[in-house]
Enzyme design. Structure first.
Site, PDB file in Angstrom:
ATOM      1  N   SER A  45     -30.569  26.089 -14.106  1.00  0.00           N
ATOM      2  CA  SER A  45     -29.987  25.665 -12.825  1.00  0.00           C
ATOM      3  C   SER A  45     -29.359  26.799 -12.038  1.00  0.00           C
ATOM      4  O   SER A  45     -28.885  26.583 -10.920  1.00  0.00           O
ATOM      5  CB  SER A  45     -28.935  24.569 -13.068  1.00  0.00           C
ATOM      6  OG  SER A  45     -27.881  25.064 -13.858  1.00  0.00           O
ATOM      7  N   LYS A  90     -20.571  19.015 -12.031  1.00  0.00           N
ATOM      8  CA  LYS A  90     -20.606  20.219 -11.196  1.00  0.00           C
ATOM      9  C   LYS A  90     -19.849  20.013  -9.881  1.00  0.00           C
ATOM     10  O   LYS A  90     -19.124  20.899  -9.421  1.00  0.00           O
ATOM     11  CB  LYS A  90     -22.053  20.608 -10.925  1.00  0.00           C
ATOM     12  CG  LYS A  90     -22.797  21.102 -12.159  1.00  0.00           C
ATOM     13  CD  LYS A  90     -24.239  21.449 -11.847  1.00  0.00           C
ATOM     14  CE  LYS A  90     -24.961  21.952 -13.101  1.00  0.00           C
ATOM     15  NZ  LYS A  90     -26.379  22.274 -12.832  1.00  0.00           N
TER      16      LYS A  90
END
Length: 827
Positions: free
Chosen positions: A710, A753
């Site tokens: 990511s 996140k």
């Protein structure tokens, strides 16, 4: 006296040339004479725990490097060496002072290698020698020696001494079962008194100093006396050992006789109506079996073992094993269950009292209660709470048990490596016991507790088995109805137990085990949620724990917010509670010292009691130069921001990666570099930028391992920011996997996140378009405070992330339009 000693070896010494004549009968009884000369200077082989005697053949194991060098130098030219015993066997490199003065001259008959660093030598004793002068001590010892001759008297005394020695040796042979009868024939062939003493001394099981005294004794009469004394001591030990064996055999016979007498006594007592203590014990066990209400097959097994117990003598070691086994069977709650509280509204009230928010989990528990109310025989679910530390996974299990009205059991699996801890040990092993599952249910006294298996992601495995394999059966509703513990040997129904697993991350949990559970994610809390939790639970708990009252410690919201923002950096609230406890202890100290009666906790008092802030934002400082981009990462302890730094310097076009990154993240960096170089022409970046410079990409916090795809978007942004000379916006963080075509691919851990971005003061987040659906799980206050940009291509990322203030050559508007057209064609 072992049977592999040499047959009837005697010796004679020539006084003129100091040579030894060996007389040994061969198979045809024809005597052959071999004359061996003993030189004045010989190599000395130190022996550990061994004394050699003249006239004997001895196998020696040679391991020391100096001893192997000795044999390699001496053989095959010389075959005579001196063997002398060490005074202390622990000495690894003995010198002259570490050896006795008297030894034996030996002829090496055979030498063969056993291993690379070990040799075996067969040596034959020639004569006693005494060291008169040490010549050298390296690489092995050499000495000048003198042959010491026996002092052999004549007359009836020596004859009587030899006769007495032979009789003692015969007694030793008769008492020892491991000495063959042929040893007596060997004794009869030895006629010389000195040779007889040496032969017997070499085979006596005595200490090295005692053997050395016999070797050093030149008077044959005294030598025979020493040997006779040691043999008499050995005879006494052998006779005592024989008496002990006879006593043990008699005890065994006595036990068998007592068994039959006890059986007769029981029959007589039964006829007379008299009961003994053992009979009362058996009767109590039989009553316990009758009242245990066990299933039919278990009841049959218990009664069979009870019948075996009745037939065993009281002194049998199996008596205790069987009695314990029957007691365990009787104490298990085969049909004992607590009644569920199926009042859905009351359960909802209890869950709300114990935990703030967690609506998804509370709804799942209430659904379970509703199903149990409508279908009581339905099998319970296997839930697994996955989330960072401190979010309330374990305490949530306790609340579920309280809402259901069930007993609560918690078992930590962290570090467990032995499968037997779950399945138990078979009764054949000493100290065997049931596994932890059965033990905890036995303690709970009910067959339907709430059973929490903590730290599922930290189970290990080694040569003792894999505990997760046992969990496959325990946590499968289709199989655990017939779970069989190795100790019990009979099935126990675990289908009514409500199992709840917990883990910080689901990745280490085997896929087969995850498939058997319903995984429920518990993400981290926002600042507003932490504030509510602290006000409702943490402050009250710490005030009580530190002996204060609510009037003595009055907390303001601004103090809690300061602790959350400046003294904690976590997804849960565990560290927040510790800091609140620290403040409460500081107030308690002031009140106990009499300097204050009460305190109001505000921002100033927090700073006074906790000191300087532990966490400060470095965001603006670290993104103020081109080549630095802010990413978002998901870890087992929650989400966090992550900086990607890139720099360049003159070189040959190499890419260097640091920061303890894993293989997946390393490949993402390679893909990002390839994408940037492929778009260099469209970006107006000169080709020599990559051929004449090396680029270094670093991920700070180098001591922490990092991996995952990511960070691809962040790496591309950092590299383009570097080569274009445009800094990345300080308030922007991004996440997403990148492809070589510039496509932004979806990632996981969206909620964690975004919460990390909110905690770090980020205002704009760039995410893949295909993660738009995951925004529903993010708390509303986090969604409102963050501007989420969903992108499909890297050009959309750059348009948002770069501020356009180039320090070098920027991109023209025409080139920007061409990139957008190209991106549209790719999409």
């Amino acid at each position: 006296m072992p049977d592999d000693t040499v047959n009837a070896i005697s010796q004679e010494t020539d006084e003129e040339d100091e040579s030894v004549v060996i007389v040994s009968p061969d198979k045809s009884d024809i005597t052959r004479r071999v004359e061996v000369s003993i030189p004045d200077v010989v190599a000395v082989l130190p022996l550990r725990n061994t004394v050699t005697f003249p006239g004997t053949v001895v196998p020696l194991t040679v391991q020391r490097e100096s001893s192997r060098s000795l044999l390699a130098d001496v053989l095959p030219d010389e075959k005579v060496i001196a063997t002398i015993a060490q005074r202390h066997p622990d000495t690894d490199a003995p010198g002259p002072d570490d050896l006795y003065e008297i030894g034996t001259a030996m002829m090496v008959l055979k030498l063969f290698r056993v291993e690379e660093d070990r040799q075996n030598a067969i040596v034959h004793g020639l004569a006693r020698i005494q060291v008169s002068e040490w010549i050298t001590d390296g690489p092995y010892l050499r000495a000048r020696v003198e042959i010491r001759k026996d002092d052999v008297p004549t007359g009836p005394r020596i004859d009587a001494q030899m006769l007495n020695t032979r009789e003692l040796a015969s007694q030793v042979i008769e008492l020892s079962s491991n000495i063959p009868d042929e040893a007596g024939v060997v004794l009869d062939t030895i006629e010389q008194p000195g040779a007889l003493a040496d032969f017997l001394a070499s085979n006596l099981q005595i200490e090295t100093p005692a053997k050395q005294r016999i070797l050093a004794e030149l008077d044959v009469t005294k030598r025979l006396e020493l040997v006779s004394t040691e043999m008499q001591r050995q005879i006494d030990l052998l006779e005592l050992s024989g008496k002990i064996r006879e006593k043990v055999r008699a005890n065994i016979d006595k036990s068998q006789r007592e068994y039959y007498l006890r059986e007769q006594l029981q029959a007589i007592q039964k006829e007379l109506g008299i009961s003994d203590e053992r009979g009362e014990e058996i009767a109590q066990l039989r009553k316990a079996v009758d009242e245990a209400n066990m299933p039919d097959d278990v009841d049959e097994e218990a009664r069979r073992e009870l019948k075996r117990l009745e037939g065993l003598p009281a002194a049998s070691p199996e008596n205790t094993v069987l009695r314990t086994y029957i007691e365990v069977l009787c104490e298990l709650p085969w049909n004992e269950a607590t009644e569920d509280n199926l009042d859905v509204r009351q359960a909802e009230t209890i869950l709300d009292e114990d935990h703030y928010d967690l609506e998804k989990i509370k709804r799942r528990i209430l659904e379970y209660l509703a199903v149990r109310k409508l279908a009581p025989e339905s099998r319970g679910p296997i839930l697994c709470f996955v989330g960072p530390p401190g979010v309330g996974k374990t305490s949530l299990g306790k609340s579920i048990a309280r809402a259901l009205g069930r007993r609560f059991i918690r078992m930590s699996l962290g570090g467990m490596r032995d499968e037997a801890e779950l399945r138990g040990h078979r009764r054949t092993y000493v100290g065997s016991m049931p596994g932890r599952i059965i033990q905890e249910i036995r303690k709970a006294g009910t067959n339907n507790p709430v059973f929490m298996l903590d730290e599922l992601d930290k189970v290990g495995q080694d040569f003792r088995g894999d505990p997760t394999s046992a969990l496959l059966e325990i946590l499968d509703p289709a199989q655990n109805g017939t779970f069989q513990d190795r100790y019990l040997g009979v099935p126990f129904d675990l289908s009514r137990v409500m199992f709840i697993g917990t883990a910080n991350t689901s990745e280490p949990v085997p896929a087969a085990l995850r498939d058997r559970m319903e995984v429920i994610d518990l993400p981290g809390y926002t600042e507003q949620e932490k504030l509510h939790i602290a006000r409702r639970y943490l402050v009250k708990r710490q005030i009580e724990a530190n002996g204060l009252t609510a009037s003595q410690a009055k907390w303001k919201d601004e103090a809690i917010r300061r602790i959350i923002s400046e003294y904690t950096r976590e997804s849960g609230v565990r560290e927040l509670e510790r800091q609140i406890g620290t403040v409460c202890r500081g107030i308690a100290a002031k009140i106990a010292a009499g300097t204050a009666r009460s305190r109001t906790v505000n921002r100033k008092l927090v700073r006074e009691l906790l000191g300087p802030p532990s966490h400060e934002s470095e965001l603006a400082m670290r993104t103020s130069t081109p080549g630095v981009a802010t990413g978002l990462a998901y870890t087992p302890v929650g989400g966090q921001i992550m900086f990607i730094e890139a720099t360049r310097y003159p070189g040959t076009g190499k890419l260097q990666l640091t920061g303890q990154i894993g293989d997946v993240m390393r490949e993402s960096a390679q893909a990002a570099m390839s994408l940037v170089r492929s778009q260099a022409e469209d970006e107006g970046i000169p080709a020599e930028t990559f051929t004449e410079h090396d680029i270094h990409v670093h991920v700070p916090a180098g001591a922490v391992p990092k991996d995952g795809p990511s960070a691809g978007v962040t790496m591309v942004t950092a590299l383009l920011s570097l080569v274009r000379g445009e800094p990345v916006r300080a308030d922007v963080a991004m996440t997403g996997e990148i492809s070589l075509r510039g496509l932004v691919l979806p990632i996981g851990g969206v909620k964690e996140k975004l919460l990390a971005a909110k905690r770090a003061g980020i205002s704009t987040v760039i995410m893949p378009e295909r993660n738009r659906k995951d925004l529903e799980d993010v708390p509303e206050d986090a969604r409102k405070s963050l501007a989420c940009h969903f992108v499909r291509h890297i050009d959309e990322v750059l348009a948002t992330a770069l501020d356009g203030k180039a320090s070098g050559k920027g991109t023209s508007s025409g080139k920007t339009k061409r990139r957008k057209k190209k991106a549209a064609r790719q999409l």
